[in-house]
Design an enzyme around this catalytic site. Structure first.
Site, PDB file in Angstrom:
ATOM      1  N   ASP A 102       0.836  -1.201   0.000  1.00 32.30           N
ATOM      2  CA  ASP A 102       0.000   0.000   0.000  1.00 32.30           C
ATOM      3  C   ASP A 102       0.865   1.242   0.000  1.00 32.30           C
ATOM      4  O   ASP A 102       1.501   1.560   1.000  1.00 32.30           O
ATOM      5  CB  ASP A 102      -0.891  -0.028   1.238  1.00 32.30           C
ATOM      6  CG  ASP A 102      -1.900   1.104   1.261  1.00 32.30           C
ATOM      7  OD1 ASP A 102      -1.939   1.876   0.291  1.00 32.30           O
ATOM      8  OD2 ASP A 102      -2.645   1.222   2.248  1.00 32.30           O
ATOM      9  N   ASP A 319      -1.870   8.295  -6.265  1.00 34.53           N
ATOM     10  CA  ASP A 319      -2.207   7.150  -5.427  1.00 34.53           C
ATOM     11  C   ASP A 319      -2.427   5.904  -6.274  1.00 34.53           C
ATOM     12  O   ASP A 319      -3.463   5.734  -6.900  1.00 34.53           O
ATOM     13  CB  ASP A 319      -3.459   7.449  -4.612  1.00 34.53           C
ATOM     14  CG  ASP A 319      -3.872   6.242  -3.763  1.00 34.53           C
ATOM     15  OD1 ASP A 319      -2.981   5.513  -3.301  1.00 34.53           O
ATOM     16  OD2 ASP A 319      -5.082   6.035  -3.579  1.00 34.53           O
TER      17      ASP A 319
END
Length: 497
Positions: A102, A319
């Site tokens: 992540d 992101d």
């Protein structure tokens, strides 16, 4: 920041990586890809899961300096539910854990023995494991007085247990969460130093030992052993390894966007002459950039630059854990209307379940305008039609393409997700506080660089490294038929309507 249990993930089956000469080192980790039994979600579900992630946004020397390479084997199929993760080895003796990678969170954590609510089986057809500190001869709990406990406060709600253990709590936007305590132990990996492969190398890292999980983290259909945080704070793995001289303070990825999949993830810098860079906005918890304007076929749209300015709940974020991409609400209608006007003579517009779509029998590359996202420092990210549209289905022999850019009602966030990051080298230069990119065929070899223990910068062209049908037996093979996909807001979902 972190998401519910199935987030930002990478899929990968690691093969050994590019070698770095004169004391440089390459570390490799095995990566795998799994597909849940369920597949197919609506675009509205993707938006909903992305919104959960965005809600979280608003809360909120042991080795010479070398390169960590994550070549991946797998396919990038937009009509399947793809979940991407890597395997890490922790403890003594080493034990293997499947963890999601992540880029929007900072801490590596895994489920621990006696965990309350942790799933014991997974629909991803993987064997779940639990870390037991008492079974590792090198495991050491982090006390509350340890300065590494202070670093944990940057990434979570930390505290102190009755046993003087440094504890943490992560609460996610969908109501799920995890808590536990920090522990220090060895992470194991393979390294390439000069021309030789060194197996079972290791470096100490601090990670979370999860003793409680709630909400979506407990669901067995998409369960995994933990999360591999890849953010900027002090407890991220890249920050820890770079501070020890194991890796440089930079990482890069190249995501292949075709159905065949593929890509590369490198803890190090991919070198490409066409790279352009823009500064990171300082003192931000995420990878924020200063987007200044948007142009279609060279014509700048009438969007005020203030729309993209960074503040507590505004700004432009890179992101890889977001599936789609998002424009600030004040920019969205202007952008979509400009696209509609540009293609009005060649396509039939239609709205499907609130999504702007287009019916066409021609290639979107021939019809739809080139979009330029213009950033501070003169860096532009050029997007083709396939970079901001998603092919959905067909009607009477004509293809239905829908707008991949969405808007977050009532918010000024612009989020560049996988939709626009694919087919590009993306370099996150944390030391230089900048992000760079270049359009690239991610099935091709790449150059990587590192500063060796002698202070010399080395460049290696991965395409010059030998090929072998058994990469595990050849440390100089860099498999580029990889897929690196980052965490998608719960799953990496690419099926639409």
């Amino acid at each position: 920041m972190l998401w519910p249990v199935v987030f930002c993930v990478f899929v990968c089956v690691i093969s050994p990586a590019a070698a770095v000469g004169d004391g440089g080192m390459t570390m490799t980790l095995p990566l795998e890809r799994a597909f849940p039994t369920s597949h197919g979600v609506e675009l509205s579900q993707l938006r909903a899961r992305d919104r959960v992630r965005h809600g979280r946004f608003l809360q909120s020397s042991l080795l010479p300096d070398g390169v960590v390479d994550f070549p991946v084997d797998g396919t990038y199929d937009p009509f399947l539910v793809g979940l991407y993760f890597t395997r890490v080895q922790l403890g003594s003796p080493p034990k293997e854990f499947y963890v999601q990678i992540d880029t929007g969170s900072d801490v590596l954590w895994v489920s621990c023995a006696s965990c309350n609510g942790c799933p014991t089986s997974s629909g991803l057809q993987i064997q779940l494991e639990f870390f037991d500190p008492s079974s590792s001869s090198t495991a050491r709990p982090i006390s509350c007085s340890d300065q590494r406990c202070d670093l944990g406060e940057q990434s979570s709600d930390s505290g102190c247990s009755t046993q003087n253990q440094c504890s943490y709590t992560f609460q996610y936007g969908d109501g799920s969460g995890t808590s536990g305590y920090y522990v220090a132990d060895l992470m194991h990996f393979d390294t390439i130093v000069g021309n030789s492969l060194t197996t079972n190398s290791s470096a100490p890292v601090v990670f979370g030992c999860s003793t409680s999980q709630t909400g979506d983290l407990t669901k067995p259909d998409r369960a995994i052993d933990g999360i591999f945080g890849f953010g900027q704070q002090g407890l991220s793995v890249i920050a820890q390894l770079s501070s020890q001289g194991v890796t440089p303070s930079v990482f890069s990825h190249c995501l292949k966007g075709s159905n065949g999949g593929g890509g590369i993830l490198v803890l190090g810098q991919i070198v490409e002459p066409n790279l352009v860079y823009t500064p990171l906005v300082p003192s931000q918890p995420h990878y924020n950039l200063n987007l200044q304007s948007i142009a279609l076929n060279g014509q700048t749209l009438a969007i005020s630059p203030q729309v993209f300015e960074t503040s507590s709940n505004r700004g432009t974020i890179v992101d890889s854990g977001t599936t789609l991409s998002y424009l600030a609400e004040e920019a969205y209608e202007i952008f979509v209307n400009a696209i509609n006007q540009a293609v009005s003579q060649n396509v039939r517009p239609l709205v499907t379940r609130g999504n702007q779509c287009y019916l066409t029998t021609s290639s979107v590359g021939d019809i739809f305008p080139t979009v330029s996202l213009n950033f501070a420092g003169g860096a532009s990210m050029v997007l083709r039609g396939s970079d901001y549209l998603i092919q959905q289905n067909s009607i009477g022999g004509a293809a239905v393409w829908c707008m991949g850019f969405q808007k977050i009602p009532g918010q000024g966030l612009t989020i560049l997700g996988d939709l626009v990051l694919k087919d590009k080298i993306i370099v996150y230069d944390l030391a230089g506080q900048r992000i760079g990119w270049a359009n690239y065929d991610c099935s091709q070899a790449v150059n990587v660089s590192t500063t060796t223990s002698r202070g010399k910068t080395e460049y290696v062209n991965a395409g010059q490294i030998g090929n072998n049908s058994s990469p595990r037996n050849n440390p100089y093979t860099l498999l580029l038929s990889v897929v690196i996909t980052f965490y998608v807001a719960s799953w990496h979902l690419f099926t639409f309507l």
